[in-house]
Design a protein around this motif. Structure first.
Motif, PDB file in Angstrom:
ATOM      1  N   ASN A  63      43.094  16.048  32.920  1.00 15.79           N
ATOM      2  CA  ASN A  63      43.354  16.393  31.525  1.00 15.79           C
ATOM      3  C   ASN A  63      43.376  17.911  31.406  1.00 15.79           C
ATOM      4  OD1 ASN A  63      43.429  13.708  30.599  1.00 15.79           O
ATOM      5  ND2 ASN A  63      41.197  13.629  30.595  1.00 15.79           N
ATOM      6  N   THR A  64      44.510  18.511  31.762  1.00 12.55           N
ATOM      7  CA  THR A  64      44.597  19.965  31.719  1.00 12.55           C
ATOM      8  C   THR A  64      44.530  20.459  30.280  1.00 12.55           C
ATOM      9  OG1 THR A  64      47.003  19.857  31.663  1.00 12.55           O
ATOM     10  CG2 THR A  64      45.974  20.053  33.826  1.00 12.55           C
ATOM     11  N   ILE A  65      44.020  21.656  30.135  1.00 13.14           N
ATOM     12  CA  ILE A  65      43.929  22.266  28.813  1.00 13.14           C
ATOM     13  C   ILE A  65      45.268  22.899  28.494  1.00 13.14           C
ATOM     14  CG2 ILE A  65      42.699  23.974  27.415  1.00 13.14           C
ATOM     15  CD1 ILE A  65      40.321  23.629  29.289  1.00 13.14           C
ATOM     16  N   ALA A  66      45.988  22.301  27.573  1.00 10.99           N
ATOM     17  CA  ALA A  66      47.360  22.714  27.308  1.00 10.99           C
ATOM     18  C   ALA A  66      47.445  24.166  26.865  1.00 10.99           C
ATOM     19  CB  ALA A  66      47.983  21.805  26.247  1.00 10.99           C
ATOM     20  N   LEU A 126      40.537  35.565  35.695  1.00 14.20           N
ATOM     21  CA  LEU A 126      41.994  35.548  35.549  1.00 14.20           C
ATOM     22  C   LEU A 126      42.396  34.702  34.345  1.00 14.20           C
ATOM     23  CD1 LEU A 126      44.733  36.351  36.682  1.00 14.20           C
ATOM     24  CD2 LEU A 126      44.587  34.411  38.262  1.00 14.20           C
ATOM     25  N   ARG A 127      41.769  33.562  34.183  1.00 17.44           N
ATOM     26  CA  ARG A 127      42.092  32.713  33.029  1.00 17.44           C
ATOM     27  C   ARG A 127      41.751  33.408  31.717  1.00 17.44           C
ATOM     28  NH1 ARG A 127      39.593  26.764  31.627  1.00 17.44           N
ATOM     29  NH2 ARG A 127      37.871  28.040  30.852  1.00 17.44           N
ATOM     30  N   LYS A 128      40.628  34.125  31.689  1.00 11.20           N
ATOM     31  CA  LYS A 128      40.235  34.804  30.459  1.00 11.20           C
ATOM     32  C   LYS A 128      41.239  35.892  30.071  1.00 11.20           C
ATOM     33  CE  LYS A 128      35.223  33.971  30.587  1.00 11.20           C
ATOM     34  NZ  LYS A 128      35.147  33.374  29.238  1.00 11.20           N
ATOM     35  N   VAL A 129      41.793  36.580  31.070  1.00  8.48           N
ATOM     36  CA  VAL A 129      42.825  37.576  30.767  1.00  8.48           C
ATOM     37  C   VAL A 129      44.088  36.892  30.242  1.00  8.48           C
ATOM     38  CG1 VAL A 129      44.371  39.291  31.795  1.00  8.48           C
ATOM     39  CG2 VAL A 129      41.953  39.274  32.397  1.00  8.48           C
ATOM     40  N   ILE A 130      44.468  35.803  30.867  1.00 11.71           N
ATOM     41  CA  ILE A 130      45.678  35.083  30.465  1.00 11.71           C
ATOM     42  C   ILE A 130      45.560  34.551  29.050  1.00 11.71           C
ATOM     43  CG2 ILE A 130      46.977  32.957  30.913  1.00 11.71           C
ATOM     44  CD1 ILE A 130      46.577  33.543  33.917  1.00 11.71           C
ATOM     45  N   THR A 131      44.377  34.066  28.674  1.00 14.79           N
ATOM     46  CA  THR A 131      44.191  33.495  27.344  1.00 14.79           C
ATOM     47  C   THR A 131      43.781  34.525  26.294  1.00 14.79           C
ATOM     48  OG1 THR A 131      41.895  32.928  27.885  1.00 14.79           O
ATOM     49  CG2 THR A 131      43.577  31.234  28.272  1.00 14.79           C
ATOM     50  N   ALA A 142      49.554  29.625  27.491  1.00 16.03           N
ATOM     51  CA  ALA A 142      49.299  31.065  27.570  1.00 16.03           C
ATOM     52  C   ALA A 142      49.792  31.633  28.898  1.00 16.03           C
ATOM     53  CB  ALA A 142      47.804  31.339  27.394  1.00 16.03           C
ATOM     54  N   GLN A 143      49.606  30.883  29.967  1.00 17.81           N
ATOM     55  CA  GLN A 143      50.064  31.352  31.274  1.00 17.81           C
ATOM     56  C   GLN A 143      51.588  31.452  31.309  1.00 17.81           C
ATOM     57  OE1 GLN A 143      48.798  28.960  34.613  1.00 17.81           O
ATOM     58  NE2 GLN A 143      49.792  30.287  36.118  1.00 17.81           N
ATOM     59  N   TYR A 144      52.278  30.451  30.791  1.00 15.37           N
ATOM     60  CA  TYR A 144      53.739  30.462  30.812  1.00 15.37           C
ATOM     61  C   TYR A 144      54.314  31.527  29.881  1.00 15.37           C
ATOM     62  CZ  TYR A 144      53.003  25.920  33.061  1.00 15.37           C
ATOM     63  OH  TYR A 144      52.586  24.917  33.905  1.00 15.37           O
ATOM     64  N   ASN A 157      42.406  24.993  35.421  1.00  7.36           N
ATOM     65  CA  ASN A 157      43.624  24.598  34.719  1.00  7.36           C
ATOM     66  C   ASN A 157      44.738  25.632  34.756  1.00  7.36           C
ATOM     67  OD1 ASN A 157      42.696  21.977  33.623  1.00  7.36           O
ATOM     68  ND2 ASN A 157      41.209  23.285  32.561  1.00  7.36           N
ATOM     69  N   LEU A 158      44.745  26.467  35.784  1.00  4.35           N
ATOM     70  CA  LEU A 158      45.833  27.415  35.956  1.00  4.35           C
ATOM     71  C   LEU A 158      46.890  26.825  36.883  1.00  4.35           C
ATOM     72  CD1 LEU A 158      43.733  30.663  36.354  1.00  4.35           C
ATOM     73  CD2 LEU A 158      45.199  30.082  34.415  1.00  4.35           C
ATOM     74  N   ASP A 159      48.145  27.107  36.603  1.00  3.88           N
ATOM     75  CA  ASP A 159      49.243  26.632  37.427  1.00  3.88           C
ATOM     76  C   ASP A 159      49.359  27.546  38.648  1.00  3.88           C
ATOM     77  OD1 ASP A 159      51.637  25.954  38.633  1.00  3.88           O
ATOM     78  OD2 ASP A 159      52.754  25.780  36.766  1.00  3.88           O
ATOM     79  N   PRO A 160      49.041  27.058  39.855  1.00  2.00           N
ATOM     80  CA  PRO A 160      49.048  27.936  41.024  1.00  2.00           C
ATOM     81  C   PRO A 160      50.443  28.336  41.490  1.00  2.00           C
ATOM     82  CG  PRO A 160      48.559  25.685  41.682  1.00  2.00           C
ATOM     83  CD  PRO A 160      48.586  25.698  40.186  1.00  2.00           C
ATOM     84  N   PHE A 161      51.478  27.731  40.920  1.00  2.00           N
ATOM     85  CA  PHE A 161      52.843  28.015  41.353  1.00  2.00           C
ATOM     86  C   PHE A 161      53.542  29.061  40.489  1.00  2.00           C
ATOM     87  CE2 PHE A 161      51.787  23.933  43.142  1.00  2.00           C
ATOM     88  CZ  PHE A 161      52.285  24.022  44.428  1.00  2.00           C
ATOM     89  N   LEU A 162      52.886  29.528  39.446  1.00  2.00           N
ATOM     90  CA  LEU A 162      53.468  30.550  38.580  1.00  2.00           C
ATOM     91  C   LEU A 162      52.687  31.841  38.768  1.00  2.00           C
ATOM     92  CD1 LEU A 162      55.600  31.112  36.379  1.00  2.00           C
ATOM     93  CD2 LEU A 162      53.833  30.609  34.694  1.00  2.00           C
ATOM     94  N   GLY A 163      53.236  32.767  39.571  1.00  2.00           N
ATOM     95  CA  GLY A 163      52.507  33.960  39.949  1.00  2.00           C
ATOM     96  C   GLY A 163      52.761  35.141  39.047  1.00  2.00           C
ATOM     97  N   VAL A 164      52.030  36.226  39.324  1.00  2.00           N
ATOM     98  CA  VAL A 164      52.212  37.485  38.596  1.00  2.00           C
ATOM     99  C   VAL A 164      52.853  38.552  39.472  1.00  2.00           C
ATOM    100  CG1 VAL A 164      50.292  37.044  37.016  1.00  2.00           C
ATOM    101  CG2 VAL A 164      49.871  38.281  39.172  1.00  2.00           C
TER     102      VAL A 164
END
Length: 331
Positions: A93-96, A313-318, A101-103, A216-223
């Protein structure tokens, strides 16, 4: 599980016994020697596991796979000598909001995170060389300062590439006399040191993948790493700051202490079965060793430090943090 057949800490299991099967028995994950005479090799509570790494001829029972999916246990598949083949990633159940935010992360925000990662990688490279008594690394310091002026990802990749070349040119000076390193080679590795580096980068990439998936980060979408089908770009990005500090330092320790010797390699520059088992034993011990996290300022295992980086990393993204705090050690 017998030490020669696998290892366990609070969340990760390695299964290397050929002909064994991973089963479920009540609330326990059980590794059983199907083809041999040893019977049960180990038993682990389901609720404590998040990753099982299997090497070579190891299989899973169907009920176990269903349980792994239900409890969020990732299964990583490797060849017997450690080449990564793929993963079973459970439905979660990923956090949408995190994924959205990542995308939606913009180019400027991606570049800022990537700069922090590469600056830390170069600083950590200098630290590793310094710890081994290598002097005259001012060129790496200059390249680290150039990171801040990179105006786009291509510029940043150029700085990173030059820094890596300069760093690897000095890595030979960190090794004991009967080991040498001339240049980085990958497919295939041209010598024993390159073989150990490649193996360790694969093992660390899977540690990073597990951390990203946990949060819950997508590992295939890099920076920084370019998008490519099947490439876990974000995992490779986050791994950059860890390469000198965790990977290269581990490899030099193995050879300088005589834990791994030239006799433990085959003609293809790959570790023999015994050498690979010795490697895995030490790798898991290494990941459980503690360090003082430079941002949080308390002691954690290396494995937990990687997961803390995923949290940052997630905190920066969100938007919960303004800046990404890379894992950087100055001495």
């Amino acid at each position: 599980m017998k030490e020669s057949q696998g290892m366990f800490d609070d969340s990760v299991v390695y299964v290397t016994t050929q002909g064994s099967q991973v089963r479920i028995d009540g609330g326990q994950v059980v590794v059983y020697d199907v083809e041999g005479d040893d019977g049960e090799l180990g038993s682990f509570p389901v609720e404590k596991l998040d990753t099982i790494n299997v090497f070579g001829g190891v299989n899973f029972s169907t009920p176990f796979v269903a349980t792994a999916n239900e409890h969020g246990i990732v299964l990583n598949y490797f060849t017997q000598n450690g080449k990564y083949r793929g993963s079973f990633v459970p439905e979660r159940n990923t956090i949408a909001e995190v994924r959205r935010a990542q995308y939606a992360l913009g180019d400027d925000a991606e570049l800022a995170v990537a700069k922090a990662m590469i600056a830390a990688k170069i600083r950590n490279a200098r630290t590793i060389l310094s710890r081994k008594g290598v002097r005259g690394t001012s060129v790496l310091k200059d390249l680290g300062e150039r990171v801040a002026t990179a105006s786009n990802k291509d510029d940043l990749r150029g700085v990173e590439g030059e820094a890596a070349e300069r760093y690897f040119a000095r890595l030979d000076e960190t090794l004991v006399d009967d080991w040498t390193f001339e240049t980085r080679s990958k497919r295939p590795p041209e010598d024993h040191i390159n073989s150990l580096l490649s193996l360790t980068y694969v093992m660390m990439k899977n540690e990073v993948l597990s951390a990203l998936r946990c949060y819950n980060l997508d590992p295939f979408l890099g920076v920084l790493h370019a998008d490519r089908h099947g490439r876990p770009s974000l995992a490779l990005d986050l791994q950059e700051e860890l390469r000198p500090l965790f990977c290269d330092a581990f490899v030099t320790r193995l050879v300088n202490r005589g834990t791994i010797t030239h006799d433990q390699f085959g003609n293809d520059n790959r570790l023999t079965d015994d050498g690979f088992q010795a490697y895995l034993d030490k790798f898991d011990d290494y990941m459980q060793e503690e360090l003082t996290h430079p941002h949080f300022e308390y002691r954690v295992s290396r494995r937990k430090a990687i997961r803390q980086q995923a949290i940052l990393l997630r905190k920066v993204i969100t938007g919960e943090l303004d800046d990404y705090h890379a894992l950087e050690v100055s001495r």
